[in-house]
Design a protein around this motif. Structure first.
Motif, PDB file in Angstrom:
ATOM      1  N   ILE A 154       1.694   2.323  -3.542  1.00  0.00           N
ATOM      2  CA  ILE A 154       0.563   3.008  -4.189  1.00  0.00           C
ATOM      3  C   ILE A 154       0.425   4.429  -3.637  1.00  0.00           C
ATOM      4  CG2 ILE A 154      -1.962   3.020  -4.412  1.00  0.00           C
ATOM      5  CD1 ILE A 154      -1.752  -0.095  -4.473  1.00  0.00           C
ATOM      6  N   ALA A 155       0.551   4.581  -2.330  1.00  0.00           N
ATOM      7  CA  ALA A 155       0.474   5.917  -1.718  1.00  0.00           C
ATOM      8  C   ALA A 155       1.554   6.834  -2.294  1.00  0.00           C
ATOM      9  CB  ALA A 155       0.613   5.811  -0.199  1.00  0.00           C
ATOM     10  N   ASN A 156       2.769   6.313  -2.425  1.00  0.00           N
ATOM     11  CA  ASN A 156       3.859   7.132  -2.964  1.00  0.00           C
ATOM     12  C   ASN A 156       3.638   7.479  -4.434  1.00  0.00           C
ATOM     13  OD1 ASN A 156       5.211   7.358  -0.558  1.00  0.00           O
ATOM     14  ND2 ASN A 156       6.542   5.620  -0.935  1.00  0.00           N
ATOM     15  N   ILE A 157       3.059   6.564  -5.189  1.00  0.00           N
ATOM     16  CA  ILE A 157       2.727   6.860  -6.593  1.00  0.00           C
ATOM     17  C   ILE A 157       1.699   7.994  -6.635  1.00  0.00           C
ATOM     18  CG2 ILE A 157       1.569   5.977  -8.673  1.00  0.00           C
ATOM     19  CD1 ILE A 157       4.392   4.909  -8.377  1.00  0.00           C
ATOM     20  N   LEU A 158       0.677   7.915  -5.790  1.00  0.00           N
ATOM     21  CA  LEU A 158      -0.352   8.957  -5.760  1.00  0.00           C
ATOM     22  C   LEU A 158       0.213  10.299  -5.297  1.00  0.00           C
ATOM     23  CD1 LEU A 158      -3.363   6.868  -4.416  1.00  0.00           C
ATOM     24  CD2 LEU A 158      -3.034   7.742  -6.737  1.00  0.00           C
ATOM     25  N   ILE A 159       1.093  10.273  -4.311  1.00  0.00           N
ATOM     26  CA  ILE A 159       1.751  11.507  -3.875  1.00  0.00           C
ATOM     27  C   ILE A 159       2.562  12.083  -5.041  1.00  0.00           C
ATOM     28  CG2 ILE A 159       3.538  12.483  -2.363  1.00  0.00           C
ATOM     29  CD1 ILE A 159       2.555  10.440  -0.214  1.00  0.00           C
ATOM     30  N   GLY A 160       3.250  11.223  -5.772  1.00  0.00           N
ATOM     31  CA  GLY A 160       4.012  11.664  -6.939  1.00  0.00           C
ATOM     32  C   GLY A 160       3.128  12.294  -7.998  1.00  0.00           C
ATOM     33  N   MET A 171       0.823  -1.198   0.000  1.00  0.00           N
ATOM     34  CA  MET A 171       0.000   0.000   0.000  1.00  0.00           C
ATOM     35  C   MET A 171       0.871   1.267   0.000  1.00  0.00           C
ATOM     36  SD  MET A 171      -2.901   1.394  -0.204  1.00  0.00           S
ATOM     37  CE  MET A 171      -4.405   0.649   0.302  1.00  0.00           C
ATOM     38  N   LEU A 172       2.041   1.181   0.638  1.00  0.00           N
ATOM     39  CA  LEU A 172       2.930   2.342   0.667  1.00  0.00           C
ATOM     40  C   LEU A 172       3.384   2.714  -0.746  1.00  0.00           C
ATOM     41  CD1 LEU A 172       4.369   4.461   2.348  1.00  0.00           C
ATOM     42  CD2 LEU A 172       6.250   2.848   2.643  1.00  0.00           C
ATOM     43  N   LEU A 184      -3.869  10.936   0.243  1.00  0.00           N
ATOM     44  CA  LEU A 184      -3.867  10.993   1.708  1.00  0.00           C
ATOM     45  C   LEU A 184      -4.488   9.736   2.293  1.00  0.00           C
ATOM     46  CD1 LEU A 184      -3.192  12.650   4.220  1.00  0.00           C
ATOM     47  CD2 LEU A 184      -5.428  13.779   3.982  1.00  0.00           C
ATOM     48  N   ALA A 185      -5.591   9.266   1.722  1.00  0.00           N
ATOM     49  CA  ALA A 185      -6.218   8.037   2.209  1.00  0.00           C
ATOM     50  C   ALA A 185      -5.270   6.843   2.058  1.00  0.00           C
ATOM     51  CB  ALA A 185      -7.521   7.784   1.468  1.00  0.00           C
ATOM     52  N   ALA A 186      -4.648   6.724   0.909  1.00  0.00           N
ATOM     53  CA  ALA A 186      -3.693   5.625   0.683  1.00  0.00           C
ATOM     54  C   ALA A 186      -2.522   5.731   1.646  1.00  0.00           C
ATOM     55  CB  ALA A 186      -3.218   5.627  -0.764  1.00  0.00           C
TER      56      ALA A 186
END
Length: 120
Positions: free
Chosen positions: A4-10, A1-2, A113-115
């Motif tokens: 995916i979260a980092n991809i979304l932050i990117g 999940m981290l 943020l949710a991810a």
């Protein structure tokens, strides 16, 4: 999940780099088209938009720190702060400027943020 979260932050970071460029160096050309402004309005608004672009640059910088800082606690704090600021700014922009901003800024920031929160 981290991951995916980092991809979304990117993705949110890249959106804000593009916004910075639109509001500063490309405001009189591409920015004019994106914001749907005539030439007279562009000249009047250019200084304020450049200032706004500077603030969007700070948001992008916070997200870059979130992705690059070696200390996980500091990276986490920058991620939450940066994404929350982007989401709030997007809500305010949707209320005061154009509803489309909600989907361009707020939705990606809230998804990231949710991810991010689920990963931690």
């Amino acid at each position: 999940m981290l991951f995916i979260a980092n991809i979304l932050i990117g993705v949110v970071l890249l959106i804000h780099v593009y916004i910075v460029l639109l509001e500063t160096v490309m405001f009189r050309t591409r920015g004019r088209k994106v914001f749907g402004l005539d030439k007279d309005k562009v000249e009047m608004m250019a200084p304020a938009m450049s200032n706004q672009g500077c603030y969007n640059g700070f948001l992008a910088a916070a997200l870059a720190v979130a992705l690059l800082h070696p200390d996980a606690a500091i990276a986490n704090a920058f991620a939450v702060f940066g994404l929350a600021c982007v989401a709030v700014a997007g809500i305010w922009g949707a209320v005061t400027v154009q509803k489309r901003i909600l989907f361009v800024q707020t939705v990606p920031a809230l998804l990231a943020l949710a991810a991010h929160m689920l990963a931690h």
